[in-house]
Write a protein that holds these residues in place. Structure first.
Motif, PDB file in Angstrom:
ATOM      1  N   LEU A 278       0.228  -1.222  -6.040  1.00 61.94           N
ATOM      2  CA  LEU A 278       0.556  -0.134  -5.099  1.00 61.94           C
ATOM      3  C   LEU A 278      -0.616   0.140  -4.172  1.00 61.94           C
ATOM      4  CD1 LEU A 278       2.054   2.520  -7.605  1.00 61.94           C
ATOM      5  CD2 LEU A 278       3.314   0.833  -6.251  1.00 61.94           C
ATOM      6  N   ASP A 279      -1.701  -0.612  -4.324  1.00 63.23           N
ATOM      7  CA  ASP A 279      -2.964  -0.268  -3.662  1.00 63.23           C
ATOM      8  C   ASP A 279      -3.321  -1.145  -2.467  1.00 63.23           C
ATOM      9  OD1 ASP A 279      -3.491   1.846  -5.320  1.00 63.23           O
ATOM     10  OD2 ASP A 279      -4.707   0.680  -6.739  1.00 63.23           O
ATOM     11  N   ALA A 280      -2.571  -2.187  -2.201  1.00 68.48           N
ATOM     12  CA  ALA A 280      -2.975  -3.125  -1.146  1.00 68.48           C
ATOM     13  C   ALA A 280      -1.788  -3.971  -0.734  1.00 68.48           C
ATOM     14  CB  ALA A 280      -4.093  -4.034  -1.669  1.00 68.48           C
ATOM     15  N   VAL A 281      -1.918  -4.627   0.396  1.00 66.67           N
ATOM     16  CA  VAL A 281      -0.855  -5.500   0.899  1.00 66.67           C
ATOM     17  C   VAL A 281      -1.261  -6.955   0.673  1.00 66.67           C
ATOM     18  CG1 VAL A 281       0.576  -6.122   2.887  1.00 66.67           C
ATOM     19  CG2 VAL A 281      -0.344  -3.795   2.685  1.00 66.67           C
ATOM     20  N   SER A 282      -0.470  -7.684  -0.093  1.00 64.52           N
ATOM     21  CA  SER A 282      -0.804  -9.081  -0.362  1.00 64.52           C
ATOM     22  C   SER A 282      -0.057  -9.998   0.591  1.00 64.52           C
ATOM     23  CB  SER A 282      -0.489  -9.410  -1.831  1.00 64.52           C
ATOM     24  OG  SER A 282       0.883  -9.179  -2.091  1.00 64.52           O
ATOM     25  N   GLY A 283      -0.060 -11.292   0.295  1.00 64.93           N
ATOM     26  CA  GLY A 283       0.523 -12.265   1.219  1.00 64.93           C
ATOM     27  C   GLY A 283       2.046 -12.349   1.172  1.00 64.93           C
ATOM     28  N   HIS A 284       2.637 -12.000   0.005  1.00 63.53           N
ATOM     29  CA  HIS A 284       4.092 -11.914  -0.164  1.00 63.53           C
ATOM     30  C   HIS A 284       4.798 -13.263  -0.129  1.00 63.53           C
ATOM     31  CE1 HIS A 284       4.037  -7.422   1.272  1.00 63.53           C
ATOM     32  NE2 HIS A 284       3.365  -7.634   0.167  1.00 63.53           N
ATOM     33  N   GLY A 285       4.020 -14.335  -0.285  1.00 64.48           N
ATOM     34  CA  GLY A 285       4.634 -15.653  -0.379  1.00 64.48           C
ATOM     35  C   GLY A 285       4.798 -16.056  -1.840  1.00 64.48           C
TER      36      GLY A 285
ATOM     37  N   ALA B 129       9.555   7.114 -13.480  1.00 71.60           N
ATOM     38  CA  ALA B 129       9.366   5.701 -13.862  1.00 71.60           C
ATOM     39  C   ALA B 129       8.747   4.909 -12.717  1.00 71.60           C
ATOM     40  CB  ALA B 129      10.676   5.075 -14.329  1.00 71.60           C
ATOM     41  N   GLY B 130       7.686   5.476 -12.142  1.00 71.98           N
ATOM     42  CA  GLY B 130       6.986   4.808 -11.054  1.00 71.98           C
ATOM     43  C   GLY B 130       6.133   3.652 -11.559  1.00 71.98           C
ATOM     44  N   GLY B 131       5.172   3.247 -10.726  1.00 73.51           N
ATOM     45  CA  GLY B 131       4.342   2.096 -11.058  1.00 73.51           C
ATOM     46  C   GLY B 131       4.755   0.886 -10.243  1.00 73.51           C
ATOM     47  N   ALA B 132       3.816  -0.052 -10.125  1.00 69.17           N
ATOM     48  CA  ALA B 132       4.077  -1.243  -9.314  1.00 69.17           C
ATOM     49  C   ALA B 132       5.072  -2.182  -9.995  1.00 69.17           C
ATOM     50  CB  ALA B 132       2.766  -1.983  -9.049  1.00 69.17           C
ATOM     51  N   MET B 133       4.992  -2.280 -11.311  1.00 70.04           N
ATOM     52  CA  MET B 133       5.711  -3.346 -12.026  1.00 70.04           C
ATOM     53  C   MET B 133       7.224  -3.241 -11.875  1.00 70.04           C
ATOM     54  SD  MET B 133       4.673  -5.979 -13.594  1.00 70.04           S
ATOM     55  CE  MET B 133       5.963  -7.223 -13.638  1.00 70.04           C
ATOM     56  N   LEU B 134       7.786  -2.071 -12.187  1.00 72.84           N
ATOM     57  CA  LEU B 134       9.246  -1.938 -12.168  1.00 72.84           C
ATOM     58  C   LEU B 134       9.804  -2.052 -10.756  1.00 72.84           C
ATOM     59  CD1 LEU B 134       9.260  -1.329 -15.172  1.00 72.84           C
ATOM     60  CD2 LEU B 134      10.712   0.650 -14.731  1.00 72.84           C
ATOM     61  N   ASP B 135       9.033  -1.608  -9.778  1.00 73.60           N
ATOM     62  CA  ASP B 135       9.574  -1.569  -8.425  1.00 73.60           C
ATOM     63  C   ASP B 135       9.295  -2.844  -7.627  1.00 73.60           C
ATOM     64  OD1 ASP B 135      11.076   0.574  -7.039  1.00 73.60           O
ATOM     65  OD2 ASP B 135       9.676   0.029  -5.433  1.00 73.60           O
ATOM     66  N   LEU B 136       8.051  -3.338  -7.709  1.00 72.34           N
ATOM     67  CA  LEU B 136       7.646  -4.504  -6.908  1.00 72.34           C
ATOM     68  C   LEU B 136       7.433  -5.731  -7.797  1.00 72.34           C
ATOM     69  CD1 LEU B 136       4.865  -2.691  -4.783  1.00 72.34           C
ATOM     70  CD2 LEU B 136       7.327  -2.753  -4.346  1.00 72.34           C
ATOM     71  N   GLY B 137       6.734  -5.525  -8.912  1.00 72.14           N
ATOM     72  CA  GLY B 137       6.338  -6.644  -9.770  1.00 72.14           C
ATOM     73  C   GLY B 137       7.519  -7.388 -10.370  1.00 72.14           C
ATOM     74  N   ILE B 138       8.638  -6.715 -10.473  1.00 75.87           N
ATOM     75  CA  ILE B 138       9.833  -7.364 -11.018  1.00 75.87           C
ATOM     76  C   ILE B 138      10.199  -8.607 -10.211  1.00 75.87           C
ATOM     77  CG2 ILE B 138      11.380  -5.849  -9.691  1.00 75.87           C
ATOM     78  CD1 ILE B 138      13.366  -5.947 -12.031  1.00 75.87           C
TER      79      ILE B 138
ATOM     80  N   ASN C  12       0.861  -1.182   0.000  1.00 71.15           N
ATOM     81  CA  ASN C  12       0.000   0.000   0.000  1.00 71.15           C
ATOM     82  C   ASN C  12       0.896   1.231   0.000  1.00 71.15           C
ATOM     83  OD1 ASN C  12      -2.339   1.516   0.226  1.00 71.15           O
ATOM     84  ND2 ASN C  12      -3.288  -0.072   1.483  1.00 71.15           N
ATOM     85  N   ILE C  13       1.082   1.793  -1.178  1.00 69.64           N
ATOM     86  CA  ILE C  13       1.949   2.978  -1.317  1.00 69.64           C
ATOM     87  C   ILE C  13       1.079   4.086  -1.884  1.00 69.64           C
ATOM     88  CG2 ILE C  13       4.055   3.884  -2.355  1.00 69.64           C
ATOM     89  CD1 ILE C  13       5.057   1.002  -2.614  1.00 69.64           C
ATOM     90  N   SER C  14       0.425   4.813  -0.980  1.00 74.86           N
ATOM     91  CA  SER C  14      -0.647   5.704  -1.440  1.00 74.86           C
ATOM     92  C   SER C  14      -0.209   7.141  -1.691  1.00 74.86           C
ATOM     93  CB  SER C  14      -1.793   5.671  -0.428  1.00 74.86           C
ATOM     94  OG  SER C  14      -1.291   5.933   0.860  1.00 74.86           O
ATOM     95  N   ASP C  15       0.971   7.533  -1.219  1.00 76.62           N
ATOM     96  CA  ASP C  15       1.400   8.932  -1.364  1.00 76.62           C
ATOM     97  C   ASP C  15       1.418   9.349  -2.844  1.00 76.62           C
ATOM     98  OD1 ASP C  15       2.586  11.392  -1.375  1.00 76.62           O
ATOM     99  OD2 ASP C  15       4.524  10.731  -0.545  1.00 76.62           O
ATOM    100  N   PRO C  16       0.553  10.270  -3.235  1.00 80.50           N
ATOM    101  CA  PRO C  16       0.501  10.641  -4.656  1.00 80.50           C
ATOM    102  C   PRO C  16       1.766  11.366  -5.117  1.00 80.50           C
ATOM    103  CG  PRO C  16      -0.926  12.082  -3.351  1.00 80.50           C
ATOM    104  CD  PRO C  16      -0.404  11.026  -2.416  1.00 80.50           C
ATOM    105  N   ASN C  17       2.546  11.879  -4.162  1.00 82.08           N
ATOM    106  CA  ASN C  17       3.761  12.616  -4.528  1.00 82.08           C
ATOM    107  C   ASN C  17       5.033  11.770  -4.428  1.00 82.08           C
ATOM    108  OD1 ASN C  17       2.250  15.033  -4.914  1.00 82.08           O
ATOM    109  ND2 ASN C  17       2.154  15.250  -2.678  1.00 82.08           N
ATOM    110  N   GLY C  18       4.900  10.553  -3.905  1.00 82.24           N
ATOM    111  CA  GLY C  18       6.060   9.658  -3.807  1.00 82.24           C
ATOM    112  C   GLY C  18       6.497   9.210  -5.199  1.00 82.24           C
ATOM    113  N   ARG C  19       7.747   8.686  -5.274  1.00 86.42           N
ATOM    114  CA  ARG C  19       8.266   8.306  -6.598  1.00 86.42           C
ATOM    115  C   ARG C  19       7.476   7.185  -7.251  1.00 86.42           C
ATOM    116  NH1 ARG C  19      11.377   3.489  -6.586  1.00 86.42           N
ATOM    117  NH2 ARG C  19      11.906   2.822  -4.473  1.00 86.42           N
ATOM    118  N   HIS C  20       6.838   6.327  -6.417  1.00 82.82           N
ATOM    119  CA  HIS C  20       6.128   5.182  -6.986  1.00 82.82           C
ATOM    120  C   HIS C  20       4.954   5.573  -7.881  1.00 82.82           C
ATOM    121  CE1 HIS C  20       8.268   3.184  -3.656  1.00 82.82           C
ATOM    122  NE2 HIS C  20       8.247   2.148  -4.461  1.00 82.82           N
ATOM    123  N   ARG C  21       4.399   6.755  -7.641  1.00 80.30           N
ATOM    124  CA  ARG C  21       3.237   7.168  -8.434  1.00 80.30           C
ATOM    125  C   ARG C  21       3.568   8.266  -9.452  1.00 80.30           C
ATOM    126  NH1 ARG C  21      -1.744   5.012  -6.795  1.00 80.30           N
ATOM    127  NH2 ARG C  21      -1.536   3.656  -4.989  1.00 80.30           N
ATOM    128  N   GLN C  22       4.868   8.543  -9.645  1.00 74.24           N
ATOM    129  CA  GLN C  22       5.291   9.564 -10.594  1.00 74.24           C
ATOM    130  C   GLN C  22       5.747   8.919 -11.905  1.00 74.24           C
ATOM    131  OE1 GLN C  22       5.043  12.891  -9.759  1.00 74.24           O
ATOM    132  NE2 GLN C  22       4.080  12.025  -7.931  1.00 74.24           N
TER     133      GLN C  22
END
Lengths: 357, 357
Positions: free
Chosen positions: A261-268, A202-211, A188-198
């Motif tokens: 970027l919107d929720a916390v999953s199980g991470h397994g 090169a924000g977005g879930a894929m490059l940072d977490l989805g990789i 859950n990365i909700s800050d609209p001004n954080g790098r993840h949403r810019q």
């Protein structure tokens, strides 16, 4: 490296990985007895973590930090006991006391910072996602080859002992032929001004977490997907808020992944084979434990030590000391294949960064 | 119901579900005090399970069984204490003592058996997958409407108390807005001569197992996907051995699913929302328990009673007694939407049954 688009998804290059680049550095500056001197590019959370890690390692020291302002660099240097603070990346790269640069900036800066550092004669370990796209990654690798300097994508997961052991068990056939793998990394990365949403960072879930869930199967299978299909939801700002996808591998395995970027999953993560299953305890991307369910046997819960970033840092230094300009774990081909996968997913999901337009 | 194919996947009809069919049966034969008399079509494992279930229920009895031979029918009747055994499906449907037929044959027989039963004036509960494809399903529903008889897809999962409660919690917003759902159903079904691996019996993982992880999100979200993308591996015989896919829902949720005949997976499901998560204990399709992880609260493990097939059977009988010709849970629209999804997945994966050629 060719990419063929099919109707239903992205058919990926099926070319066999090229042999490892075994070129040795002509004038090897690091005798095994002298510490390797790191310069830290950027001052964010992962830069802090790597600085602490290197401080604690034998044969290594952090000698400098670079930031966009003297003030930020000074603050970081003072907090982490780093001798020199530079007010620009160029100044950091021109520091004659620095042997290797750790690039820990937002993705949008990786290409330029890496090429500057390599051209200045430094070795580079660059955070993932390695670059915005395959084109940038290719240029970065070309710069390493041209300058005869070590370059590695900081894919730390591939050096975590439990993950390495899982791969070993799979290759040994402990759970039979692999049928499916799934993994997720949603935060859950909700800050609209954080790098993840810019988009311009090169924000977005894929490059940072989805990789991580995307490439975890590649590592444990030792294979590159032959096809990937993805689906996603974009933010109003045009980066991917949530992405899910499926991929097939030459051996027959199929993988699924989720990131958001919107929720916390199980991470397994879970690896299902014809003879059993491995459940990887969260967080799978730097796990310390997993359970092997083999058919007909009691489940075995296995715990292994985990020193985080130290494993990849030690590997990079060992490769440099032995005169190599690339890793034999996160090879340049593996990095290019990861970028190609990320490009394919972004294309299907519709994420285009401003600098790519 | 229109299906628009996009480049990247199957865009599905976004039409709102039609209002429920509330037509009442003109001459309602079942007063609430007289038992509903079931005829069991086929003698396989699920037929046995349903027969045992109905025997134990108030207001219901199994009065007949039908098979392709007198011998098999007799054996089943004797084993389960069923008064009459018929040597053909037509004979079973012509039995004046039968009110409702439970169709438990392989998928390839569902259409014909259901239409014969409806035309004979019987109500029908037909196992999932309801039919080979949307065309067959439409004909079956038309037959129910024409004959003014009850018809329902036996999607038992949608009646399991824990699953119903999970849906209630999601609708109540207990874990916020749903971001992603994943579920898997992989079994090791290796017999090359079993129905699962026979194309002419409409085998394959998707119709038999994959239908659960595919439609579980539809039920708990109360929505139909607007797009699905799937990838798969076929057996030499041309049915799907392994399929994985992703789907998007109008509310913004994304789902992933896995199914296989080649391995045993975890059989759980996970629903991730912006305010928490629900982990559904295996087997998710008839689960008795789940854990709610709400942000800032301790996880709550909830257990609920589970009487298997009895919940769907009781629902079907209650609807019939009240003069309805369809379920208001597994509506005809829901069944058609499921078939449309299965058709889309099969098309992408490349499975075509012999009777569809």
């Amino acid at each position: 490296m060719s990419t063929i688009q099919s109707l239903n998804g992205s058919k990926l290059s099926s070319a066999a990985p090229k042999p490892l680049e075994n070129a040795r550095i002509s004038a090897m500056p690091h005798k095994s007895t002298s510490p390797l001197r790191w310069g830290i590019a950027s001052t964010g959370g992962i830069a802090e973590q790597m600085t602490r890690t290197i401080h604690a390692m034998p044969g290594a020291e952090v000698v400098a930090v670079g930031s966009r302002s003297q003030k930020t660099a000074d603050r970081f240097a003072s907090k982490f006991n780093v001798p020199r603070a530079h007010p620009s990346h160029t100044d950091l790269c021109n520091d004659p006391n620095v042997d290797i640069i750790y690039v820990a900036s937002p993705h949008s800066e990786h290409h330029d910072m890496t090429v500057i550092a390599l051209n200045a004669g430094k070795h580079v370990v660059c955070e993932k996602a390695f670059a915005l796209n395959t084109g940038e990654a290719t240029e970065m690798i070309d710069a390493a080859r041209r300058n005869n300097r070590f370059l590695m994508e900081a894919m730390w997961t591939w050096f975590i002992p439990a993950v390495v052991d899982i791969r070993r068990r799979i290759i040994a056939g402990e759970i039979g032929k692999i049928v499916s793998i799934d993994a997720d990394f949603c935060l859950n990365i909700s800050d609209p001004n954080g790098r993840h949403r810019q988009a311009d960072l090169a924000g977005g879930a894929m490059l940072d977490l989805g990789i991580y869930p995307l490439t975890f199967p590649c590592f444990v299978l030792g294979e590159h997907p032959d096809e990937v299909k993805a689906i996603g939801r974009l933010t109003d700002g045009g980066v991917d808020a949530t992405v899910a996808g499926v991929a097939t591998f030459p051996s027959g395995a199929i993988s699924t992944f989720q990131t958001s970027l919107d929720a916390v999953s199980g991470h397994g993560a879970r690896i299902v084979g014809t003879m059993g299953r491995i459940d990887v305890d969260p967080p799978f991307w730097f796990t310390s434990s997993f359970t092997v369910h083999s058919h007909g046997a009691n489940p075995r819960h296995i715990t292994m030590p985990n020193e985080g970033l130290a494993h990849e840092a030690a590997h990079a230094m060992e490769r440099i000391r032995n005169g190599h300009i690339q890793s034999n774990v996160v090879t340049w081909d593996a990095t290019l294949q990861t970028m190609q996968l990320l490009d394919a997913v972004r294309k299907q999901v519709g994420v285009v960064y401003p600098s790519e337009r």
